[in-house]
Design an enzyme around this catalytic site. Structure first.
Site, PDB file in Angstrom:
ATOM      1  N   CYS A 194      -2.507   9.363   2.943  1.00  0.00           N
ATOM      2  CA  CYS A 194      -2.228   8.887   1.582  1.00  0.00           C
ATOM      3  C   CYS A 194      -3.398   9.175   0.661  1.00  0.00           C
ATOM      4  CB  CYS A 194      -1.918   7.397   1.616  1.00  0.00           C
ATOM      5  SG  CYS A 194      -3.235   6.435   2.388  1.00  0.00           S
ATOM      6  N   GLU A 220       0.882  -1.182   0.000  1.00  0.00           N
ATOM      7  CA  GLU A 220       0.000   0.000   0.000  1.00  0.00           C
ATOM      8  C   GLU A 220       0.910   1.219   0.000  1.00  0.00           C
ATOM      9  OE1 GLU A 220      -3.245  -0.372  -0.155  1.00  0.00           O
ATOM     10  OE2 GLU A 220      -3.382  -2.516   0.281  1.00  0.00           O
TER      11      GLU A 220
HETATM   12  P1  NAD Z   1       8.437   4.855   4.551  1.00  0.00           P
HETATM   13  O1  NAD Z   1       8.355   4.005   3.335  1.00  0.00           O
HETATM   14  O2  NAD Z   1       9.630   5.699   4.734  1.00  0.00           O
HETATM   15  O3  NAD Z   1       8.328   3.962   5.861  1.00  0.00           O
HETATM   16  C1  NAD Z   1       7.231   3.104   6.099  1.00  0.00           C
HETATM   17  C2  NAD Z   1       7.685   1.960   6.979  1.00  0.00           C
HETATM   18  O4  NAD Z   1       8.586   1.151   6.244  1.00  0.00           O
HETATM   19  C3  NAD Z   1       8.433   2.390   8.238  1.00  0.00           C
HETATM   20  O5  NAD Z   1       8.103   1.523   9.282  1.00  0.00           O
HETATM   21  C4  NAD Z   1       9.884   2.225   7.821  1.00  0.00           C
HETATM   22  O6  NAD Z   1      10.738   2.008   8.907  1.00  0.00           O
HETATM   23  C5  NAD Z   1       9.802   0.999   6.942  1.00  0.00           C
HETATM   24  N1  NAD Z   1      10.846   0.863   5.929  1.00  0.00           N
HETATM   25  C6  NAD Z   1      11.495   1.844   5.263  1.00  0.00           C
HETATM   26  N2  NAD Z   1      12.398   1.312   4.417  1.00  0.00           N
HETATM   27  C7  NAD Z   1      12.296  -0.034   4.537  1.00  0.00           C
HETATM   28  C8  NAD Z   1      12.986  -1.138   3.942  1.00  0.00           C
HETATM   29  N3  NAD Z   1      13.931  -0.941   3.027  1.00  0.00           N
HETATM   30  N4  NAD Z   1      12.647  -2.386   4.307  1.00  0.00           N
HETATM   31  C9  NAD Z   1      11.664  -2.591   5.228  1.00  0.00           C
HETATM   32  N5  NAD Z   1      11.002  -1.589   5.845  1.00  0.00           N
HETATM   33  C10 NAD Z   1      11.316  -0.328   5.496  1.00  0.00           C
HETATM   34  O7  NAD Z   1       7.093   5.708   4.555  1.00  0.00           O
HETATM   35  P2  NAD Z   1       6.689   6.827   5.607  1.00  0.00           P
HETATM   36  O8  NAD Z   1       7.487   8.045   5.267  1.00  0.00           O
HETATM   37  O9  NAD Z   1       6.696   6.280   6.971  1.00  0.00           O
HETATM   38  O10 NAD Z   1       5.147   7.065   5.224  1.00  0.00           O
HETATM   39  C11 NAD Z   1       4.716   7.928   4.240  1.00  0.00           C
HETATM   40  C12 NAD Z   1       4.363   7.169   2.977  1.00  0.00           C
HETATM   41  O11 NAD Z   1       3.384   6.172   3.245  1.00  0.00           O
HETATM   42  C13 NAD Z   1       3.745   8.053   1.921  1.00  0.00           C
HETATM   43  O12 NAD Z   1       4.298   7.726   0.676  1.00  0.00           O
HETATM   44  C14 NAD Z   1       2.272   7.681   1.962  1.00  0.00           C
HETATM   45  O13 NAD Z   1       1.556   7.908   0.772  1.00  0.00           O
HETATM   46  C15 NAD Z   1       2.360   6.233   2.263  1.00  0.00           C
HETATM   47  N6  NAD Z   1       1.093   5.726   2.803  1.00  0.00           N
HETATM   48  C16 NAD Z   1       0.332   4.909   2.028  1.00  0.00           C
HETATM   49  C17 NAD Z   1      -0.888   4.434   2.490  1.00  0.00           C
HETATM   50  C18 NAD Z   1      -1.744   3.519   1.662  1.00  0.00           C
HETATM   51  O14 NAD Z   1      -2.661   2.933   2.224  1.00  0.00           O
HETATM   52  N7  NAD Z   1      -1.489   3.370   0.374  1.00  0.00           N
HETATM   53  C19 NAD Z   1      -1.306   4.806   3.773  1.00  0.00           C
HETATM   54  C20 NAD Z   1      -0.507   5.651   4.531  1.00  0.00           C
HETATM   55  C21 NAD Z   1       0.702   6.104   4.035  1.00  0.00           C
END
Ligand code: NAD
Length: 479
Positions: free
Chosen positions: A281, A247
Site C-alpha cells: 500500500c 487502513e
Molecule cells: P479487500 O478490501 O478486497 O480485502 C481485504 C479484506 O477484507 C479481506 O480479508 C476480505 O475478505 C475482506 N473483505 C472484503 N469485503 C469485505 C466486506 N464487505 N466486509 C468485510 N470484510 C470484507 O483488499 P485486498 O484486495 O485484499 O487488499 C488490497 C488493498 O488493501 C489495496 O487497496 C491496498 O492498498 C490495501 N492495503 C492498505 C494498507 C494500509 O495500511 N493502508 C495495507 C495493505 C493493503
C-alpha cells in the site's frame, strides 16, 4: 491438497456448512489447497468463544500476558522457514521477501506489543479539591480483517495490539492468502494462549468478513484493505457505533528534487516502485522528478527496471515473483492497456512474463514504467496495486505539491531533497498520513500509521493502537 480449518476456541474446526473455496498458488496458477467458506454461524461460534475467554484474559497479570505474546513471537521465528514457504506459495511473493520481511515482521509485531503492554499507562489530572484519572479498559471482543499483500505481517499488526490491550479477537485473513494465519493458530496454542482468546475464521469478505462486522458483540473493527470494502464496513459499523480503524488504499507520490542524494534515491525508488510486485500500500506509483534531473533519472531508472528478473518465487535470483491472483493479474494488465489508451508511452515492461514447465500457468508481469500521462487520467488517479509506475517531470515546488496532493488518496509520500526549508514546507503541506524524507518504508513501530482522504481514518502503531483497542473512562474523585 492442503485443507485448512478455522481456529475456534483453541482448536481447528471445519466450517459448519462444510463448504470450501479453492486456494491457488500464483506461481503456477494451480489449485493447491482448500479454505473454509465460513458463514455467520462460524463467526457466532468464534465470538462466543472469545466472549467466554475475555474476563480471564483481561484479568491476567500483565507479566503473564507479556510472556504469552513473547512466546508467540518466538514461535513464529522458530517456524520461519515453513511460514516463509507458505507465504510465498499463497501470495506469489519471493521466498526471500517472505523470509526477510514478512515473517520476521510478524514476529516483531508480537514482540513489540508484548513489551508495550508492560509500559502502557494512562493520565491523571489533579486540581484543587479533586483528582481525575483515566481508565483505559479493553473493549471485549474485537474484529481484525486483513488483506493479501502482506498476509501474516498485517494480520499480526492488528491481532498483537488487540491481545496486548486485553481484548479477545476474531480475525479474518484474506481468503486469497490464508495459510500462514492457519499456521499461526497452532503457534498460539503451543505458546500457551488460552482457548478462545484468539479465533480465526476463514472465508469471503462479504460473507465471513461482514458477519464479523455485523456481530453486535464485536466492539471494534480494525480493517486493512481496499477503499471499496472499507466504505462497505463503515456503512454497516457506523450506525452500530463501533470503533473503526480503516487502513485503505493508496496512490502514493514520490517527489524527487535535483539536490537529492542520487544513488540512494535511485536504489530506493526501484524498491518503492516494485518490491512485492508493487503490491504494498506504501509503494510510490506516481514518480515526479525535477526537470533538470528528469532525463538522467529516466535513463538510469528504466535501465535498472529492465534488468529486474521476474520469475520463480522460490529462486533467490528472482527480484519479482508472481502477482497474487488471476483476477489481479488481469486487472493490472487492463490498467496497462488503459494507460496506452490514455496516451501513455510504455518505457519498459507493459506485458506478461511467460514461464515454462510447472510455472507456465503462473501470473507474472514485467515491471512497467509509463511516461506522458496527465495527473487527471485514471492511470494516475486510481490504485493499480501492481508493478506499474508513471513518471513525469515538474518545474517548481508549487507544481510538485499540486501533483502530490492531486489524487483522492493520502497514505504516504516520499520526498527526496536535502533542502531543509523545502522539507519542512512539504511535510506540513502534503496531504498524507506518512511522509518519508530521503527514505522509504523505514518503520519505527512506535510511530502513528495510517492515511487521510480515501486512504482511511484512524491510526495504528505504538500507543495509537493500544488506544484504539481500549475504551477511555474518566474518573473524578473529590478530596
Ligand atoms: P479487500 O478490501 O478486497 O480485502 C481485504 C479484506 O477484507 C479481506 O480479508 C476480505 O475478505 C475482506 N473483505 C472484503 N469485503 C469485505 C466486506 N464487505 N466486509 C468485510 N470484510 C470484507 O483488499 P485486498 O484486495 O485484499 O487488499 C488490497 C488493498 O488493501 C489495496 O487497496 C491496498 O492498498 C490495501 N492495503 C492498505 C494498507 C494500509 O495500511 N493502508 C495495507 C495493505 C493493503
Amino acid at each position: 491438497m492442503r485443507t485448512i480449518q478455522n481456529y475456534i476456541n483453541g482448536t481447528n474446526k471445519p466450517p459448519q456448512n462444510g463448504q470450501y473455496l479453492d486456494n491457488f498458488n500464483p506461481a503456477t496458477g494451480a489449485v493447491y489447497g482448500l479454505i473454509p467458506d465460513s458463514g455467520a454461524e462460524d463467526v457466532d461460534a468464534a465470538v462466543e468463544a472469545a466472549s467466554a475467554a475475555f474476563p480471564a484474559w483481561a484479568g491476567l497479570p500483565l507479566e503473564q500476558r507479556h510472556d504469552i505474546l513473547r512466546a508467540i513471537s518466538d514461535g513464529i521465528l522458530a517456524n520461519l522457514d515453513q511460514l516463509a514457504e507458505a507465504e510465498s506459495m499463497d501470495s506469489g511473493k519471493t521466498i526471500t521477501a517472505a523470509r526477510t520481511v514478512d515473517i520476521p515482521r510478524a514476529a516483531l509485531n508480537f514482540k513489540f506489543f508484548a513489551t508495550a503492554l508492560l509500559h502502557f499507562a494512562s493520565e491523571s489530572h489533579s486540581m484543587p479539591g479533586a483528582l481525575s484519572y483515566t481508565l483505559r479498559q479493553p473493549l471485549g471482543v474485537v474484529g481484525g480483517i486483513s488483506p493479501w499483500n502482506l498476509p501474516l505481517y498485517l494480520f499480526t499488526w492488528k491481532v498483537a495490539p488487540a491481545l496486548a490491550a486485553g481484548n479477545c479477537v476474531v480475525g479474518k485473513p484474506s481468503e486469497v492468502t490464508p495459510y500462514t494465519a492457519y499456521l499461526l493458530g497452532d503457534i498460539c496454542t503451543k505458546a500457551g494462549l488460552p482457548p478462545g482468546v484468539f479465533n480465526i475464521v476463514h472465508g469471503l469478505g462479504p460473507r465471513a468478513g461482514e458477519a464479523i462486522v455485523r456481530h453486535p458483540k464485536v466492539k471494534a473493527i480494525s480493517f486493512t484493505g481496499s477503499t471499496r470494502a472499507g466504505a462497505e464496513i463503515a456503512r454497516i459499523a457506523a450506525p452500530m457505533f463501533k470503533k473503526l480503524s480503516l487502513e485503505l488504499g493508496g496512490k502514493n507520490p514520490n517527489l524527487i528534487f535535483a539536490d537529492c542524494d542520487y544513488e540512494t534515491m535511485l536504489k530506493t525508488t526501484i524498491g518503492s516502485s516494485f518490491n512485492n510486485q508493487g503490491q504494498i500500500c506504501l509503494c510510490g506509483s506516481r514518480i515526479y522528478v525535477e526537470r533538470s534531473l528528469y532525463a538522467k533519472f529516466k535513463k538510469d531508472f528504466v535501465e535498472q527496471v529492465r534488468a529486474m528478473r521476474v520469475g520463480n518465487p522460490a529462486d533467490p535470483a528472482s527480484r519479482l515473483g508472481a502477482v497474487v491472483s488471476k483476477g489481479h493479474y488481469e486487472k493490472v494488465l487492463s490498467y496497462i492497456e488503459l494507460a496506452k489508451q490514455e496516451g501513455g508511452t510504455i518505457l519498459c515492461g507493459g506485458h506478461p512474463v511467460p514461464q515454462t514447465g510447472d510455472l507456465a500457468g503462473g501470473w507474472y508481469i514485467a515491471p512497467t514504467v509509463i511516461e506522458g500521462l496527465p495527473l487527471e487520467c485514471r492511470t494516475n488517479q486510481e490504485e493499480i496495486f501492481g508493478p506499474v509506475v508513471t513518471i513525469q517531470p515538474f518545474d517548481s515546488d508549487e507544481e510538485a505539491l499540486a501533483l502530490a496532493n492531486g489524487a483522492p488518496y493520502g497514505l504516504s509520500t516520499t520526498l527526496w531533497t536535502n533542502d531543509l526549508k523545502r522539507t519542512q514546507h512539504f511535510a506540513s503541506a502534503l496531504q498524507a498520513g506518512i511522509v518519508w524524507v530521503n527514505c522509504w518504508l523505514l518503520r519505527d513501530l512506535r510511530t502513528p500509521f495510517g492515511g487521510v482522504k480515501q486512504s482511511g481514518v484512524g491510526r495504528e502503531g505504538g500507543w495509537e493502537a493500544m488506544r484504539f483497542f481500549t475504551e477511555v473512562k474518566n474518573v473524578t474523585i473529590a478530596q
